[in-house]
Scaffold this motif. Structure first.
Motif, PDB file in Angstrom:
ATOM      1  N   LEU A 292       7.412 -38.641  25.133  1.00  9.67           N
ATOM      2  CA  LEU A 292       7.329 -38.722  26.438  1.00  9.67           C
ATOM      3  C   LEU A 292       6.747 -37.494  27.274  1.00  9.67           C
ATOM      4  O   LEU A 292       5.600 -37.644  27.952  1.00  9.67           O
ATOM      5  N   ALA A 293       7.160 -36.374  26.639  1.00 11.72           N
ATOM      6  CA  ALA A 293       6.708 -35.035  27.079  1.00 11.72           C
ATOM      7  C   ALA A 293       5.230 -34.769  26.726  1.00 11.72           C
ATOM      8  O   ALA A 293       4.239 -34.491  27.466  1.00 11.72           O
ATOM      9  N   GLU A 294       5.086 -35.079  25.409  1.00 11.38           N
ATOM     10  CA  GLU A 294       3.412 -35.006  25.068  1.00 11.38           C
ATOM     11  C   GLU A 294       2.505 -36.075  25.889  1.00 11.38           C
ATOM     12  O   GLU A 294       1.322 -35.924  26.267  1.00 11.38           O
ATOM     13  N   THR A 295       3.105 -37.114  26.161  1.00 18.03           N
ATOM     14  CA  THR A 295       2.119 -38.327  26.968  1.00 18.03           C
ATOM     15  C   THR A 295       1.977 -37.612  28.504  1.00 18.03           C
ATOM     16  O   THR A 295       0.763 -37.707  28.754  1.00 18.03           O
TER      17      THR A 295
ATOM     18  N   PRO B 105      15.821 -40.290  16.463  1.00 17.43           N
ATOM     19  CA  PRO B 105      14.682 -41.087  16.988  1.00 17.43           C
ATOM     20  C   PRO B 105      14.719 -40.869  18.466  1.00 17.43           C
ATOM     21  O   PRO B 105      13.537 -41.104  18.963  1.00 17.43           O
ATOM     22  N   VAL B 106      15.743 -40.597  18.950  1.00 17.44           N
ATOM     23  CA  VAL B 106      15.802 -40.248  20.360  1.00 17.44           C
ATOM     24  C   VAL B 106      15.024 -38.857  20.765  1.00 17.44           C
ATOM     25  O   VAL B 106      14.284 -38.913  21.799  1.00 17.44           O
ATOM     26  N   ASP B 107      15.109 -38.103  19.913  1.00 21.68           N
ATOM     27  CA  ASP B 107      14.496 -36.794  19.924  1.00 21.68           C
ATOM     28  C   ASP B 107      13.087 -36.798  19.875  1.00 21.68           C
ATOM     29  O   ASP B 107      12.250 -36.342  20.753  1.00 21.68           O
ATOM     30  N   GLU B 108      12.628 -37.741  18.937  1.00 20.73           N
ATOM     31  CA  GLU B 108      11.243 -38.208  18.838  1.00 20.73           C
ATOM     32  C   GLU B 108      10.717 -38.742  19.996  1.00 20.73           C
ATOM     33  O   GLU B 108       9.453 -38.488  20.322  1.00 20.73           O
ATOM     34  N   THR B 109      11.421 -39.695  20.736  1.00 25.25           N
ATOM     35  CA  THR B 109      11.127 -40.351  21.868  1.00 25.25           C
ATOM     36  C   THR B 109      10.803 -39.448  22.924  1.00 25.25           C
ATOM     37  O   THR B 109       9.629 -39.497  23.866  1.00 25.25           O
TER      38      THR B 109
END
Length: 313
Positions: free
Chosen positions: A307-310, A299-303
């Motif tokens: 953030l990067a995509e945002t 879940p940290v990796d997904e977050t």
């Protein structure tokens, strides 16, 4: 969803601890709290170019650390504020350094991590707030020198840092007539008193030991540390009390097992009433402060990817 097994495996030593504040102050209890809070970095923690610098501010220079994911000019940027209840944290803590490295590498972006003054030793609001405002202005005004696209600056922060990020963006809207491309409060504290949690959130919190969740008493102490014990916070100190109309697009990222989720959810409703473009994402199975965990926890990796995509939008 149950608490993530990697986190659940470390909860047992916390079972009979008092609040995190008391545990941090007690030399006999602190090692147990540190055991829970200290995680080894992910094996592939990115190596990116870093440089320590400082932004001029009304209370003196504000230390910052600049992370560059790629050397090209006109990169998107993230101005990042770590958490720590307004009273602890620095540029080297995992939530600051690991997050900055990961996002810089994943987005090929410039990340500026801010070492705002803490609310200790008599420091109170508006000093940390002023530091963050000054740091964001410095990034904005030095975009060319930093290799940043000034139209793609995102401001974000975790927990107390999410509060500071939001309050600073409100101040820049009002004082400068300027907004970043996006605002991203992550498991942020936005109300002086957290709204009543939903029944499902209240039930989820009972699964955690007291030290792993906020209580109303702890929240009251946190607010008193920041604004002072006898002072009513204004809308820059606690953004839920601000006029929100005209705010930039906002992404609120929550942890499933976190009392402050109720604050972010109520804030999202206030943003909607003010016609602000907003989105709420709740990270399943995670507790407050999960960006202090390594990216090897899924879940940290997904977050971090979110953030990067945002900031690349």
């Amino acid at each position: 969803m149950p608490v993530h097994p990697t986190v659940a495996a470390k909860l047992a030593p916390l079972a009979d601890l008092p609040s995190w504040r008391e545990a941090m102050a007690d030399p006999a209890l602190r090692p147990r709290l540190d055991e829970f809070r200290d995680w080894p970095p992910a094996a592939g923690l990115p190596t990116v170019d870093t440089k320590d610098d400082a932004a001029p501010g009304p209370h003196g220079p504000v230390p910052v650390r600049v992370y560059r994911g790629r050397p090209e000019p006109h990169r998107p940027a993230l101005v990042w504020m770590h958490g720590g209840g307004f009273v602890f944290g620095d540029l080297d803590m995992a939530e600051a350094d690991w997050t900055a490295r990961e996002v810089a590498a994943r987005a090929g972006a410039v990340v500026v991590s801010v070492d705002y003054r803490l609310a200790v030793g008599g420091v109170r609001y508006p000093v940390p707030h002023d530091d963050v405002v000054a740091a964001i202005r410095w990034v904005r005004d030095n975009a060319e020198a930093l290799g940043i696209d000034p139209a793609r600056i995102t401001v974000a922060g975790a927990s107390a840092g999410g509060n500071l990020a939001t309050g600073a963006v409100l101040r820049l809207r009002d004082d400068d007539g300027w907004l970043p491309a996006r605002l991203v409060p992550v498991y942020a504290t936005l109300h002086a008193a957290v709204p009543t949690p939903s029944p499902s959130l209240a039930a989820a919190l009972t699964e955690l030991p007291p030290v792993a969740r906020f209580t109303p008493e702890e929240r009251a102490k946190l607010v008193a540390d920041y604004v002072g014990p006898d002072r009513e916070p204004d809308g820059y100190a606690m953004p839920a009390q601000a006029e929100l109309a005209g705010l930039c697009p906002t992404l609120l990222i929550n942890a499933e097992y976190d009392l402050l989720r109720a604050s972010a959810e109520a804030f999202a409703k206030a943003l909607a009433r003010s016609d602000v473009d907003s989105e709420v994402v709740t990270i399943a199975s995670m507790l407050h402060g999960f960006l202090s965990l390594p990216a090897s926890v899924s879940p940290v990796d997904e977050t971090l990817t979110l953030l990067a995509e945002t900031i690349l939008r």
